[in-house]
Each structure stands twice: as structure tokens, then as C-alpha cells.
Scaffold this active site. Structure first.
Site, PDB file in Angstrom:
ATOM      1  N   SER A 141      21.369 -11.443  -3.212  1.00 51.90           N
ATOM      2  CA  SER A 141      22.129 -10.438  -2.468  1.00 51.90           C
ATOM      3  C   SER A 141      22.337  -9.207  -3.344  1.00 51.90           C
ATOM      4  CB  SER A 141      23.488 -11.024  -2.087  1.00 51.90           C
ATOM      5  OG  SER A 141      24.375 -10.005  -1.700  1.00 51.90           O
ATOM      6  N   TYR A 154      30.633 -15.042  -6.040  1.00 55.15           N
ATOM      7  CA  TYR A 154      29.402 -14.931  -5.241  1.00 55.15           C
ATOM      8  C   TYR A 154      28.442 -13.927  -5.892  1.00 55.15           C
ATOM      9  CZ  TYR A 154      26.498 -13.722  -1.142  1.00 55.15           C
ATOM     10  OH  TYR A 154      25.446 -13.475  -0.288  1.00 55.15           O
TER      11      TYR A 154
HETATM   12  N1  LIG Z   1      23.991 -12.483   6.102  1.00 57.94           N
HETATM   13  C1  LIG Z   1      23.927 -11.521   5.232  1.00 57.94           C
HETATM   14  O1  LIG Z   1      24.198 -10.354   5.578  1.00 57.94           O
HETATM   15  C2  LIG Z   1      23.489 -11.806   3.811  1.00 57.94           C
HETATM   16  C3  LIG Z   1      23.500 -10.734   2.900  1.00 57.94           C
HETATM   17  C4  LIG Z   1      23.105 -10.969   1.595  1.00 57.94           C
HETATM   18  C5  LIG Z   1      22.680 -12.231   1.215  1.00 57.94           C
HETATM   19  N2  LIG Z   1      22.693 -13.256   2.107  1.00 57.94           N
HETATM   20  C6  LIG Z   1      22.241 -14.577   1.655  1.00 57.94           C
HETATM   21  O2  LIG Z   1      21.325 -15.089   2.595  1.00 57.94           O
HETATM   22  C7  LIG Z   1      21.395 -16.511   2.604  1.00 57.94           C
HETATM   23  C8  LIG Z   1      21.606 -17.006   4.024  1.00 57.94           C
HETATM   24  O3  LIG Z   1      22.857 -16.511   4.462  1.00 57.94           O
HETATM   25  P1  LIG Z   1      23.345 -16.556   5.974  1.00 57.94           P
HETATM   26  O4  LIG Z   1      23.992 -15.272   6.248  1.00 57.94           O
HETATM   27  O5  LIG Z   1      22.275 -17.056   6.849  1.00 57.94           O
HETATM   28  O6  LIG Z   1      24.499 -17.666   5.848  1.00 57.94           O
HETATM   29  P2  LIG Z   1      25.091 -18.648   6.951  1.00 57.94           P
HETATM   30  O7  LIG Z   1      24.802 -18.174   8.318  1.00 57.94           O
HETATM   31  O8  LIG Z   1      26.511 -18.881   6.570  1.00 57.94           O
HETATM   32  O9  LIG Z   1      24.248 -19.973   6.706  1.00 57.94           O
HETATM   33  C9  LIG Z   1      24.381 -20.627   5.479  1.00 57.94           C
HETATM   34  C10 LIG Z   1      23.459 -21.821   5.436  1.00 57.94           C
HETATM   35  O10 LIG Z   1      23.707 -22.513   4.193  1.00 57.94           O
HETATM   36  C11 LIG Z   1      24.043 -23.862   4.485  1.00 57.94           C
HETATM   37  N3  LIG Z   1      25.061 -24.395   3.589  1.00 57.94           N
HETATM   38  C12 LIG Z   1      26.321 -23.931   3.380  1.00 57.94           C
HETATM   39  N4  LIG Z   1      26.980 -24.740   2.526  1.00 57.94           N
HETATM   40  C13 LIG Z   1      26.117 -25.743   2.202  1.00 57.94           C
HETATM   41  C14 LIG Z   1      26.218 -26.908   1.387  1.00 57.94           C
HETATM   42  N5  LIG Z   1      27.342 -27.212   0.721  1.00 57.94           N
HETATM   43  N6  LIG Z   1      25.136 -27.711   1.297  1.00 57.94           N
HETATM   44  C15 LIG Z   1      23.991 -27.428   1.971  1.00 57.94           C
HETATM   45  N7  LIG Z   1      23.836 -26.358   2.757  1.00 57.94           N
HETATM   46  C16 LIG Z   1      24.886 -25.533   2.875  1.00 57.94           C
HETATM   47  C17 LIG Z   1      24.607 -23.833   5.927  1.00 57.94           C
HETATM   48  O11 LIG Z   1      24.392 -25.080   6.545  1.00 57.94           O
HETATM   49  P3  LIG Z   1      25.554 -26.170   6.798  1.00 57.94           P
HETATM   50  O12 LIG Z   1      26.798 -25.443   7.141  1.00 57.94           O
HETATM   51  O13 LIG Z   1      24.957 -26.980   7.895  1.00 57.94           O
HETATM   52  O14 LIG Z   1      25.648 -26.920   5.514  1.00 57.94           O
HETATM   53  C18 LIG Z   1      23.711 -22.789   6.575  1.00 57.94           C
HETATM   54  O15 LIG Z   1      22.519 -23.359   7.014  1.00 57.94           O
HETATM   55  C19 LIG Z   1      22.533 -16.894   1.655  1.00 57.94           C
HETATM   56  O16 LIG Z   1      22.020 -17.232   0.408  1.00 57.94           O
HETATM   57  C20 LIG Z   1      23.349 -15.616   1.581  1.00 57.94           C
HETATM   58  O17 LIG Z   1      24.067 -15.531   0.381  1.00 57.94           O
HETATM   59  C21 LIG Z   1      23.086 -13.076   3.401  1.00 57.94           C
END
Ligand SMILES: NC(=O)c1ccc[n+]([C@@H]2O[C@H](COP(=O)([O-])OP(=O)(O)OC[C@H]3O[C@@H](n4cnc5c(N)ncnc54)[C@H](OP(=O)(O)O)[C@@H]3O)[C@@H](O)[C@H]2O)c1
Length: 276
Positions: A141, A154
Site C-alpha cells: 500500500s 499497517y
Molecule cells: N482497498 C484498498 O483501497 C487498499 C488500498 C491499499 C492496499 N490494500 C491492500 O490490498 C489487499 C486487499 O485488501 P482489501 O481491500 O481487498 O481488503 P478486504 O476487503 O478487507 O479483504 C481482506 C481479505 O483478507 C482476508 N483476511 C483478513 N484477515 C485474515 C486472517 N487473519 N487470516 C486470513 N485471511 C485474512 C479476508 O478474509 P477473511 O475475513 O475471510 O479472513 C479477506 O479475504 C490488502 O493487503 C490491503 O492492505 C487495499
């Protein structure tokens, strides 16, 4: 380096951006393992990949737990065979103040966003080196570079992933195993940012954000073109990232000017009310 076939593990594939990455990789020809904690959601993502003609397997795992990380790798190797690509996508941030969260809560952020990607890589690397074939993709990120509010642990984890990827790539690329980091700005249509906006009734503007589909395309491009780093941000993302490193006060000034500080104050206030 790795041909678009073989077995790919996508973490965090039960919701958010992960399923979009899994679909993009399945369409490119990989057999996909989707993992996360939520078994029913994983089964539904795997079913939709299979409907599209892919081989897909759902393996639930809690990546904050060492035993669960090891069990995930063992199950995948037993059920499908050796892993060619690992996409460390699972991650996220509780959107709470650093000093208000307990130390355990801060450590859990590091465990999910930094330690799990390192350990999964550590578990899979020997086999990849033996076969001289493998690619690790880490989803990071821009939070640390831009100084995004209330993301201390984070941001540390996500900046850590950038350093980890660079060293891993330099050390093992000559032995057939490469690594790429995908640095995300704000993502719309899926994922934590969009969910938070929906929760608070806020707009997720098209300007300044990228669609989730761009992340799927970036992961595929990183592997096919063996790119060290792809920044998914509108405009000249890598240049913006470099400028923020050159001028460390630029990111926080941009947050203020773009209203990100005010928005995050609202998010933090909401979390104070809703998190016990
Ligand atoms: N969305 C954004 O704008 C954004 C921006 C910058 C970076 N990112 C990065 O992109 C990636 C995906 O983010 P997202 O926005 O798609 O997040 P999200 O919608 O919150 O999804 C997070 C995923 O991680 C899994 N997860 C969470 N805790 C976990 C655990 N303890 N063990 C195993 N799996 C776990 C969740 O599955 P379960 O809940 O089923 O475990 C879910 O599938 C992340 O690395 C995030 O930091 C996102």
C-alpha cells in the site's frame, strides 16, 4: 519468468480485491487456490471460478496463526501439487488510533500484513528453488509513503513488504524465483476502502481512486512481464510515490488538501463508537 499456467495461491480471496485478483489469474490460465478465514465465501469464489472453466480449490486458513499457515501449504501441496505463484494479498487495517489499540492488536496487524507473507514465502521457497520456478507477488500500500492517517502498524507492515520484495527478488531471481510488489493507492468497487465509504455513506470518487480490476491486471502483468514494482494509482503512480519519498511532507499535505484527514477523523470517530 513463470509461464501463465500452474498453481497459484491467492490469500485474502474470500472478499474485497482478492476475488478480483483470483479471477484475473484464472482467466490467464492458472489453477487457483483461494484462502482466507471465511469458508462459505471461499467456496462461493471457488465455485464461480470453476463455472468460468478454471480449476479452483478453497482452503480456509487464519494467517495470523503459524500452525494455520503451515497447514495451508501442506493441504495445497497434497491436493494440487507444487505451488508456482504466491499472491500475498490478505491484509487490512482496523482503522483505529495507534495508542488506543492494545499492543496485541498492533501485533496482529503486523502478523497479518507482514509476518504471514514472509512465512508463506519461507515455506514455499525451497520447493520453488528446487524446481527453479516461482513468483511471489506481495500486495502493499502507499499508506506509509503518503503518511495516511492512523495507519502506524499497517504502514510499517506495508513498507516492510516493499523492502522484503526487493531483497527477495535480488537474492533469488537468478535461481528461477522472482518477486514483485504491487503498491496500491485507494481502490474503488471492492475492498476495505469502498466498504468503509459505504458504511459511512461517503462518496468513493472515481477521481483519485483506481478500480479493483486494475489490481487484477497489475498482478498478472507483474508475473508475465516480471516487473519489480507496479504502483496502482491514477496518473503517474510511480512518479508520485518517488516524489513522496523525495519530499516526506508532500503526502500529509496532499491528505489535508484532498480531505483524507477529515474523512479519516470521521472513520476513527465511527470506530470509537462501534468497536468495543
Ligand atoms: N482497498 C484498498 O483501497 C487498499 C488500498 C491499499 C492496499 N490494500 C491492500 O490490498 C489487499 C486487499 O485488501 P482489501 O481491500 O481487498 O481488503 P478486504 O476487503 O478487507 O479483504 C481482506 C481479505 O483478507 C482476508 N483476511 C483478513 N484477515 C485474515 C486472517 N487473519 N487470516 C486470513 N485471511 C485474512 C479476508 O478474509 P477473511 O475475513 O475471510 O479472513 C479477506 O479475504 C490488502 O493487503 C490491503 O492492505 C487495499
Amino acid at each position: 519468468m513463470v509461464k501463465p499456467s500452474g498453481i497459484a495461491v491467492v490469500t485474502g480471496a474470500s472478499r474485497g480485491i482478492g476475488p478480483v485478483i483470483a479471477r484475473a489469474m484464472a482467466e490467464t490460465g492458472y489453477s487457483i487456490v483461494v484462502t482466507g478465514r471465511s469458508a462459505p465465501e471461499l467456496e462461493s469464489v471457488a465455485a464461480s471460478l470453476k463455472t468460468g472453466g478454471a480449476t479452483a480449490l478453497a482452503v480456509p486458513a487464519d494467517l495470523t496463526d503459524i500452525g494455520s499457515r503451515k497447514a495451508l501449504v501442506k493441504t495445497v501441496e497434497q491436493e494440487l501439487g507444487p505451488v508456482d505463484v504466491l499472491v500475498n494479498n490478505a491484509g487490512g487495517d482496523p482503522q483505529r488510533e495507534f495508542e488506543v489499540m492494545s499492543w496485541g492488536e498492533n501485533e496482529a496487524i503486523l502478523a497479518l500484513n507482514l509476518v504471514a507473507p514472509l512465512q508463506l514465502t519461507h515455506l514455499l521457497l525451497p520447493g520453488m528453488l528446487e524446481r527453479r520456478r516461482g513468483h511471489i507477488v506481495n500486495v502493499s500500500s502507499i499508506a506509509g509513503r503518503v503518511g495516511f492517517p492512523y495507519t502506524e502498524a499497517y504502514a510499517a507492515a506495508k513498507d516492510g513488504l516493499i523492502g522484503f520484495t526487493r531483497v527477495l527478488r535480488a537474492d533469488y531471481r537468478g535461481r528461477g524465483v522472482s518477486a514483485s510488489v504491487i503498491v496500491l493507492g485507494a481502490i474503488r468497487d471492492a475492498g476495505q476502502g469502498q466498504r468503509t465509504a459505504d458504511e459511512l455513506g461517503l462518496d468513493m470518487p472515481a477521481m483519485g481512486t483506481s478500480p479493483a480490476g486494475a489490481v487484477g491486471r497489475a498482478v498478472v502483468a507483474a508475473i508475465q512481464k516480471d516487473r519489480p514494482e507496479i504502483v496502482v494509482m491514477p496518473g503517474p503512480g510511480r512518479l508520485l510515490k518517488a516524489l513522496m519519498d523525495l519530499f516526506p511532507s508532500l503526502g500529509p499535505a496532499m491528505n489535508e488538501a484532498a480531505g483524507a484527514n477529515a474523512t479519516m477523523d470521521r472513520v476513527i470517530e465511527h470506530r470509537r463508537r462501534t468497536v468495543a
